[in-house]
Design a protein around this motif. Structure first.
Motif, PDB file in Angstrom:
ATOM      1  N   ALA B  44      -5.769  13.669  -0.728  1.00  0.00           N
ATOM      2  CA  ALA B  44      -6.435  12.528   0.045  1.00  0.00           C
ATOM      3  C   ALA B  44      -6.452  11.326  -0.839  1.00  0.00           C
ATOM      4  O   ALA B  44      -6.024  10.155  -0.121  1.00  0.00           O
ATOM      5  N   VAL B  45      -6.562  11.073  -1.834  1.00  0.00           N
ATOM      6  CA  VAL B  45      -6.665   9.978  -2.687  1.00  0.00           C
ATOM      7  C   VAL B  45      -5.181   9.261  -2.992  1.00  0.00           C
ATOM      8  O   VAL B  45      -5.043   8.302  -2.828  1.00  0.00           O
ATOM      9  N   ASP B  46      -4.217  10.334  -2.762  1.00  0.00           N
ATOM     10  CA  ASP B  46      -2.852   9.967  -2.849  1.00  0.00           C
ATOM     11  C   ASP B  46      -2.345   9.180  -1.586  1.00  0.00           C
ATOM     12  O   ASP B  46      -1.705   8.131  -1.420  1.00  0.00           O
ATOM     13  N   VAL B  47      -3.076   9.831  -0.317  1.00  0.00           N
ATOM     14  CA  VAL B  47      -2.726   9.159   0.980  1.00  0.00           C
ATOM     15  C   VAL B  47      -3.261   7.894   0.812  1.00  0.00           C
ATOM     16  O   VAL B  47      -2.598   6.879   1.329  1.00  0.00           O
ATOM     17  N   MET B  48      -4.460   7.716   0.415  1.00  0.00           N
ATOM     18  CA  MET B  48      -5.185   6.351   0.289  1.00  0.00           C
ATOM     19  C   MET B  48      -4.510   5.289  -0.491  1.00  0.00           C
ATOM     20  O   MET B  48      -4.412   4.192   0.167  1.00  0.00           O
ATOM     21  N   SER B  49      -4.184   5.677  -1.358  1.00  0.00           N
ATOM     22  CA  SER B  49      -3.550   4.757  -2.402  1.00  0.00           C
ATOM     23  C   SER B  49      -1.991   4.416  -1.698  1.00  0.00           C
ATOM     24  O   SER B  49      -1.749   3.121  -1.892  1.00  0.00           O
ATOM     25  N   ALA B  50      -1.098   5.299  -1.246  1.00  0.00           N
ATOM     26  CA  ALA B  50      -0.096   5.093  -0.843  1.00  0.00           C
ATOM     27  C   ALA B  50      -0.179   4.165   0.283  1.00  0.00           C
ATOM     28  O   ALA B  50       0.610   3.063   0.685  1.00  0.00           O
ATOM     29  N   ALA B  51      -1.012   4.341   1.250  1.00  0.00           N
ATOM     30  CA  ALA B  51      -1.559   3.506   2.415  1.00  0.00           C
ATOM     31  C   ALA B  51      -1.727   2.159   2.162  1.00  0.00           C
ATOM     32  O   ALA B  51      -1.056   1.153   2.687  1.00  0.00           O
ATOM     33  N   ALA B  52      -2.634   1.980   1.138  1.00  0.00           N
ATOM     34  CA  ALA B  52      -3.024   0.580   0.675  1.00  0.00           C
ATOM     35  C   ALA B  52      -1.608  -0.195   0.239  1.00  0.00           C
ATOM     36  O   ALA B  52      -1.471  -1.294   0.354  1.00  0.00           O
ATOM     37  N   LEU B  53      -0.993   0.835  -0.653  1.00  0.00           N
ATOM     38  CA  LEU B  53       0.120  -0.194  -1.333  1.00  0.00           C
ATOM     39  C   LEU B  53       1.266  -0.367  -0.374  1.00  0.00           C
ATOM     40  O   LEU B  53       1.820  -1.250  -0.169  1.00  0.00           O
ATOM     41  N   GLY B  54       1.583   0.665   0.460  1.00  0.00           N
ATOM     42  CA  GLY B  54       2.424   0.341   1.338  1.00  0.00           C
ATOM     43  C   GLY B  54       2.243  -0.753   2.460  1.00  0.00           C
ATOM     44  O   GLY B  54       2.914  -1.663   2.774  1.00  0.00           O
ATOM     45  N   ALA B  55       1.108  -0.729   2.956  1.00  0.00           N
ATOM     46  CA  ALA B  55       0.504  -1.927   3.725  1.00  0.00           C
ATOM     47  C   ALA B  55       0.611  -3.285   3.162  1.00  0.00           C
ATOM     48  O   ALA B  55       0.956  -4.375   3.559  1.00  0.00           O
ATOM     49  N   ALA B  56       0.212  -3.206   1.686  1.00  0.00           N
ATOM     50  CA  ALA B  56       0.351  -4.525   1.069  1.00  0.00           C
ATOM     51  C   ALA B  56       1.798  -5.148   0.955  1.00  0.00           C
ATOM     52  O   ALA B  56       2.056  -6.131   1.108  1.00  0.00           O
TER      53      ALA B  56
END
Lengths: 117, 156
Positions: B44-56
């Protein structure tokens, strides 16, 4: 090589009777570098799939101990795909009608590959 | 490789894209980084960080395009030695969906990813529920929504 240089390289291929289009494709990326295609040919799709096929064929040939590929010709019901890999990693691709003179197309592909090497 | 979705309509297009394009990881999310579906992520932590970075990244390039007087860029690609990332967005009836794909250069190519992204975009547009814009996640609901999403994405 300039964009004009690629266009010149393709001109010889497309001048062969029965060739419907020719392309220079970045072999590693499967992206179109230059193209001269008749309407209705999906250049980006041909480029991506031909590059993918070239990668797999290359692996198969190396595994078979027959060296790297120099020319391939895929004959289908309504046409053919002819490809020559250049030393630079580019692929020179021709899309042709079924009855095309494959020998002549091969010659022009090899000439173009020398030009973009 | 298992794909999981918070929004069920995204699952089939995502699964097809993963199979056809041969990508390793995919996230479908809103421009705010709210995850709609994922494939290939184990934690889950990888999904959260990838989503935050991708959105940024998406927000940055969209703003750059705006400052240049351009429409948002159609896609963004970066390649390393072994992996590449592809980031783009799709307009659907549920609002824009941002797609982040990570691919292995020995297994597929940017050309294939772009080619099948076009198919994914058409499939998502076709599958999105009509006349229902995505609801905004309010700050007060954020924690609960995030937990629910992660539970859906990891089958808990």
């Amino acid at each position: 090589m300039s964009a004009n240089g690629y266009e010149t390289a393709l001109r010889g291929i497309t001048s062969v009777r029965g060739v419907r289009g020719a392309m220079v494709v970045a072999g590693a990326d499967g992206l179109v570098v230059a193209e001269s295609l008749m309407e209705g040919i999906k250049g980006a799709a041909v480029a991506a799939l031909a590059a993918s096929l070239a990668t797999r064929l290359g692996r198969a040939m190396e595994a078979g101990g027959v060296g790297s590929d120099v020319f391939w010709h895929l004959q289908a019901e309504r046409g053919a795909l002819l490809v020559v890999p250049a030393r630079s990693g580019m692929l020179i691709v021709a899309v042709a009608e079924p009855g095309v003179n494959a020998g002549l197309v091969r010659l022009e592909l090899l000439k173009a590959a020398e030009g973009v090497a | 490789m298992t794909a999981r979705a918070v929004e069920a309509w995204t699952l089939e297009p995502l699964t097809t894209f993963v199979q056809e394009a041969g990508v390793r990881l995919v996230l479908l999310m809103t421009p705010a980084g709210q995850v709609l579906a994922q494939s290939g992520f184990a934690r889950a932590v990888d999904v959260m960080s990838a989503a935050a970075l991708g959105a940024a990244i998406f927000a940055s390039t969209t703003e750059m395009a705006r400052q240049l007087g351009e429409a948002p860029f159609a896609g963004l690609s970066h390649q390393g030695e072994k992996h590449g990332i592809f980031l783009s967005s799709v307009s659907t009836d549920r609002g824009p969906v941002v797609v982040l794909a990570v691919y292995d250069l020995s297994a597929t190519s940017l050309g294939l990813v772009q080619l099948f992204f076009d198919q994914l975009a058409a499939d998502l547009r076709g599958a999105s529920p009509k006349g229902s814009e995505q609801k905004q996640v309010l700050a007060a609901d954020f924690e609960r929504e995030l937990t629910n999403s992660l539970n859906s994405l990891f089958g808990r």
